[in-house]
Design a protein around this motif. Sequence first.
Motif, PDB file in Angstrom:
ATOM      1  N   GLU A 295       0.865  -1.181   0.000  1.00 35.46           N
ATOM      2  CA  GLU A 295       0.000   0.000   0.000  1.00 35.46           C
ATOM      3  C   GLU A 295       0.894   1.221   0.000  1.00 35.46           C
ATOM      4  O   GLU A 295       1.988   1.200   0.554  1.00 35.46           O
ATOM      5  CB  GLU A 295      -0.907   0.005   1.236  1.00 35.46           C
ATOM      6  N   PRO A 296       0.447   2.328  -0.563  1.00 38.79           N
ATOM      7  CA  PRO A 296      -0.838   2.534  -1.238  1.00 38.79           C
ATOM      8  C   PRO A 296      -0.751   2.146  -2.712  1.00 38.79           C
ATOM      9  O   PRO A 296       0.322   1.818  -3.213  1.00 38.79           O
ATOM     10  CB  PRO A 296      -1.052   4.033  -1.089  1.00 38.79           C
ATOM     11  N   ARG A 297      -1.908   2.219  -3.412  1.00 36.42           N
ATOM     12  CA  ARG A 297      -1.947   2.048  -4.855  1.00 36.42           C
ATOM     13  C   ARG A 297      -2.273   3.388  -5.501  1.00 36.42           C
ATOM     14  O   ARG A 297      -2.917   4.234  -4.883  1.00 36.42           O
ATOM     15  CB  ARG A 297      -2.993   0.999  -5.237  1.00 36.42           C
ATOM     16  N   THR A 408       1.943   9.320   0.742  1.00 35.70           N
ATOM     17  CA  THR A 408       0.718   8.521   0.612  1.00 35.70           C
ATOM     18  C   THR A 408       0.578   7.968  -0.804  1.00 35.70           C
ATOM     19  O   THR A 408      -0.477   7.447  -1.169  1.00 35.70           O
ATOM     20  CB  THR A 408      -0.518   9.380   0.929  1.00 35.70           C
TER      21      THR A 408
END
Length: 689
Positions: A295-297, A408
Amino acid sequence: MSAVDGLLHPRAVAVVGASERSAMAGRLTRYLRDFDGPVYPVNPNHQQVHGLPCYPSLLELPGPVDLVLVMVPAARVLAVVEEAGRAGASCAVVLSSGFAEVGADGRALQEQLVEVARRYGLRVIGPNCQGLLYRPTGLAATFTAAADGEQAPDSGIAYVGQSGALGGSFLGMAGDRGIGLTAWISVGNQADITATDAAELLVADPNVRVLACYLEELPDGARWQRLTAHAAALGKPVVVLRSGRSAAGERAVASHTGALVRAGTAFDLLTSESGAIQVDDLDELLDTAVALTAEPRPRGRRIGVITSSGGAGGLAADQAEPAGLVLPELDPATRDVLAPLIPAFGSAVNPVDVTAQVIDDAGQFGAVCDAVAASDEVDAVLVVLTTIGGEAALEVAESILRAAKRSTKPFAVAWLYSHEQIAEAGSVLRRNGISVLGTTTAALRLIAHLVPREHRRAERAVPRGLARFLDRSELTEAEGAQLLDALQVDRPRGRVVEPADAARAAREFGDEVVLKVQSPDLAHKSDVGGVLVGVPSERAGSAARDMLDTVAANAPDARIDGVLVQEVVPRGVELLVGVQGSEHGYPPVLTVGMGGTTAELNPDVVSALGPVDAERAVALLRELRGWPLLDGFRGHPRCDVDAAAAAIASISQAAAELGDELGELEINPLVVHQTGAVAADLVVRKEAP
């Protein structure tokens, strides 16, 4: 699948053919040392195998057994499977070869194997497989050497494959990268349990987060659709590598559509529509599965590229669009942050060229990564590195890792250098969920795979009773005219006559007409001289007789139903619109392209699963290279795209209604004018019973 609970969670495992004399048979027992239940070697010629008591038969075990591993010559397998059934086992893994893969005799033996297993309610994996692994129970029921050695930490990745050798390669490659598979199943010949069966079992397993599949045969469409839908509902990505994608289709088709749409298109479209990901090689299968555990995508297709080489950045920029990604212009605020961090001979645009000077300063390089990742214009960050190795590479890797942990957004690295020089640095990144690829192409494809996709198929329209039109296996164009009328697709006026009546009929349709031979045996009428265009009406009779003589010479066995005398369709943009009917549980495949008699010479087509609505039909047309011809190319009037889209949607709805009764339906060409679209030729074939 309750019958195969004993496959992954057996109370006890028996190994029939256990021995220390054979390397493969020896591994079977040795690998099972970590299994959390009893292991029973079975071989009447041994008292002990790898320190475990060995039993003469399955009927003489000291306790119940759920899973039986069979590694004896093919001629003895049936007797062993019957004994397993009598012993109360629920599942057998037949590792032995010599079945369907060797020819007709082997296929017959395989069928007998299934019959014996079903008699006892026993499920079978294989034959001709390499077994399975399941980390949660310590089950290593395989002889592949790739299972040797200490296993890496559990990744949540499961693998299902038909080829045992490629499965072993996948397992070994994962181990080299420090990735421990949660489950690994080699299904071999799929005599009973198929790859889809095994995949369903693993998708439902709470220990599995990502499923990787290698397929050689197309699965049943309805089963595959249920599997991928279930995986999507559980939030478990499915990654698929399928071989044989370039092979010719199994069924011969007479239309242009059949020549233009390769085998497996329905599978590929259904897989994509479900959100599953198709890849092209084993490396990509593993890289993508691993990336999906992190994660993240990315939320979209915009990437920010940071590079130590302007040339490498240029390559990434060139390759982004073919991968379906875009390099946006960075916003002014981001460029203001980057400007003091990059030398004047570098570049603060996207790709961001930091030069070797910044690479030497880990803190400064990390600040560049932070700035690009923070941009609202970027969904993912690709770092492209060149000749940086050894200790310097490790420092760069750690600065990338720190930036990624602060962000992120996902990071990926394309490192174009000696594997030995970057081995430690790459390992640091991979262990922390950052993919490291050897080329910019591979890195860009990987990022593209991670981007969520949305597909929508139209609902089926109200049934129109179209099955009544399929009263013979092949419809002539004249017979198909009533079907076009029911679909509300415009067609030229015309009438089927004998040659003697052609001139009289022609006068109804103007000064010039089109003549077409009508035969259920001739899909490509023009190939045998069966189409004449622009025939003067007064000469229609003699022209029809000459045409039939030519057809008789070129296709002497063709049945002739007469001559279709048809009005001339004004020139316009010619499209091909074809659908191949539902088959093996898959939805119908709609193909739209630039049409005419030369459609196969320079194919310009797109395909989608049916049915589609008019909005989706327009979107398909926009994907064609020839779209500008419809949209008013170089001052020409814009064509009636709405009429073309309505016809395309109606044809796709027809295919959905007819289901597996329809073999194929093709209009070529659908002539699109400023106002309206006309089906100038039609092929309809019923599916063989």
